[in-house]
Motif scaffolding. Sequence first.
Motif, PDB file in Angstrom:
ATOM      1  N   ARG A 293       9.107  -3.417   1.822  1.00 63.47           N
ATOM      2  CA  ARG A 293       9.859  -4.178   2.816  1.00 63.47           C
ATOM      3  C   ARG A 293      11.129  -3.482   3.274  1.00 63.47           C
ATOM      4  NH1 ARG A 293       5.589  -7.107   4.007  1.00 63.47           N
ATOM      5  NH2 ARG A 293       4.868  -8.392   2.267  1.00 63.47           N
ATOM      6  N   GLY A 294      11.469  -2.362   2.648  1.00 62.20           N
ATOM      7  CA  GLY A 294      12.681  -1.660   3.035  1.00 62.20           C
ATOM      8  C   GLY A 294      12.765  -0.314   2.347  1.00 62.20           C
ATOM      9  N   ARG A 295      13.922   0.327   2.522  1.00 66.65           N
ATOM     10  CA  ARG A 295      14.086   1.675   1.984  1.00 66.65           C
ATOM     11  C   ARG A 295      15.490   1.856   1.444  1.00 66.65           C
ATOM     12  NH1 ARG A 295      13.455   7.557   4.727  1.00 66.65           N
ATOM     13  NH2 ARG A 295      15.076   6.781   6.111  1.00 66.65           N
ATOM     14  N   ILE A 296      15.603   2.474   0.270  1.00 63.07           N
ATOM     15  CA  ILE A 296      16.891   2.788  -0.333  1.00 63.07           C
ATOM     16  C   ILE A 296      17.013   4.302  -0.438  1.00 63.07           C
ATOM     17  CG2 ILE A 296      18.206   2.692  -2.491  1.00 63.07           C
ATOM     18  CD1 ILE A 296      17.197  -0.105  -2.918  1.00 63.07           C
ATOM     19  N   ILE A 297      18.117   4.838   0.062  1.00 56.92           N
ATOM     20  CA  ILE A 297      18.369   6.275   0.008  1.00 56.92           C
ATOM     21  C   ILE A 297      19.286   6.559  -1.169  1.00 56.92           C
ATOM     22  CG2 ILE A 297      19.065   8.306   1.324  1.00 56.92           C
ATOM     23  CD1 ILE A 297      16.865   6.632   2.648  1.00 56.92           C
ATOM     24  N   VAL A 298      18.908   7.541  -1.991  1.00 59.59           N
ATOM     25  CA  VAL A 298      19.703   7.855  -3.177  1.00 59.59           C
ATOM     26  C   VAL A 298      20.195   9.295  -3.128  1.00 59.59           C
ATOM     27  CG1 VAL A 298      18.411   6.170  -4.551  1.00 59.59           C
ATOM     28  CG2 VAL A 298      17.670   8.558  -4.534  1.00 59.59           C
ATOM     29  N   ASP A 299      21.255   9.565  -3.909  1.00 57.62           N
ATOM     30  CA  ASP A 299      21.786  10.928  -3.970  1.00 57.62           C
ATOM     31  C   ASP A 299      20.941  11.768  -4.924  1.00 57.62           C
ATOM     32  OD1 ASP A 299      22.602  10.312  -6.590  1.00 57.62           O
ATOM     33  OD2 ASP A 299      24.652   9.809  -5.951  1.00 57.62           O
ATOM     34  N   ASP A 300      21.265  13.049  -5.015  1.00 59.83           N
ATOM     35  CA  ASP A 300      20.447  13.965  -5.811  1.00 59.83           C
ATOM     36  C   ASP A 300      20.480  13.623  -7.297  1.00 59.83           C
ATOM     37  OD1 ASP A 300      19.758  15.295  -3.513  1.00 59.83           O
ATOM     38  OD2 ASP A 300      21.238  16.901  -3.765  1.00 59.83           O
ATOM     39  N   GLY A 301      21.618  13.136  -7.769  1.00 59.36           N
ATOM     40  CA  GLY A 301      21.713  12.762  -9.178  1.00 59.36           C
ATOM     41  C   GLY A 301      20.797  11.607  -9.528  1.00 59.36           C
ATOM     42  N   ALA A 302      20.786  10.589  -8.675  1.00 65.95           N
ATOM     43  CA  ALA A 302      19.907   9.442  -8.904  1.00 65.95           C
ATOM     44  C   ALA A 302      18.444   9.842  -8.758  1.00 65.95           C
ATOM     45  CB  ALA A 302      20.248   8.330  -7.916  1.00 65.95           C
ATOM     46  N   LYS A 303      18.175  10.739  -7.833  1.00 60.23           N
ATOM     47  CA  LYS A 303      16.807  11.214  -7.643  1.00 60.23           C
ATOM     48  C   LYS A 303      16.294  11.882  -8.913  1.00 60.23           C
ATOM     49  CE  LYS A 303      13.987  14.423  -4.921  1.00 60.23           C
ATOM     50  NZ  LYS A 303      13.970  15.431  -3.844  1.00 60.23           N
TER      51      LYS A 303
END
Length: 382
Positions: A286-296
Amino acid sequence: MTDLLRQEIAATADLIVVKVGTRVLTAPDGTLNRERIAQFAEEMSRLLDSGRKMVLVSSGAVGAGMDRLKLKQRPTDLARLQAVAAVGQARLIEAYDQTLAVHGRHGAQVLLTAEDLDHRVRYLNIRNTLVSLLEFGVLPIINENDTVAVDELMTTFGDNDRLAARVTNLLRAPLLVILSDVAGLYDRSPDDPQAQVIPVVHKFDDQLMSFVRDKKTGLSKGGMASKLEAARLVTTAGENVIIASGRDPQAITKIVAGETIGTLFLPQGKTVSPRKRWIGFSVEPRGRIIVDDGAKRAVEESGRSLLAIGVVGVEGDFEKGDIVRVCGSDGSEIARGLINYSAAEVARIRGMQSDKISDILGHCPYVELIHRDNLTLSRAAK
């Protein structure tokens, strides 16, 4: 020619999902090829008699409807197309059931939309129904419910390849067989006289995707691109896929015998649990969350939960309990998960330490935005 690896896969595949494409089931003029359906019925009945359990995902409803209504061209407007599919679904299941009856077997029609698999309770009910049919010795024949599936309402699977992948993951079937009008995945355009079928695919990468040469006709919404996506969904969940030619009347029998036919796609990681299969491979996000490289790295490589501090962006209008995509800064999807907060709440707490959530929202029911138990990687861990 037999292959030890394929023999081992076939020997352990007590449940096989078989997807048959439109062009395999229809004549050049678009009408239903009843002789080919009879061949499938005979072959699958023989394998069922040997103790195998099988589920058939069959295209061909529109072609069957065109045949019954004496249409020469596939309708282009939605209402007429769905009307033709409604007529064709009845004719298609009738053809299967009549030919199965010759061998003492019965078919059961199961029509699905993507929305059916989005809802957890419905998802489990569908699974229970299919398992019961298999216990009765019946061949479930599954198709997308074209009469109610509408792209604008986001309730279609897009094609029966993806539907077959989702059914495979639903049942945790060890093997998905996709029968098409091509012999497998070629190392270049199939029109090239030097083209050869790739016998085994160990991993999905850019080189593999470069082999896709997607051609579409008025009869089929598929193509090798959709077949590769189906293979990715199934192999990421830890199961096997074979893409082979449905023109061979003994294709399934040869696959079960471990013969080298078509392209075998091997599992990309460990077997995924039923709940994580539903989260990662059945529900429409239903949506999208963008994460930084550390969280990735934490999510993709270390199996950690997703925390608010690692979020740099949020898209969509989702609520707590919805499934969302987790994407890296480059936009590529790395996982899907069951979100603990609404989109509006995530927008307020993104980039914040977990101990600040209560100060910002006035409550903190969860430390994690998505707990690792509710996260499914979209590709195998490195």
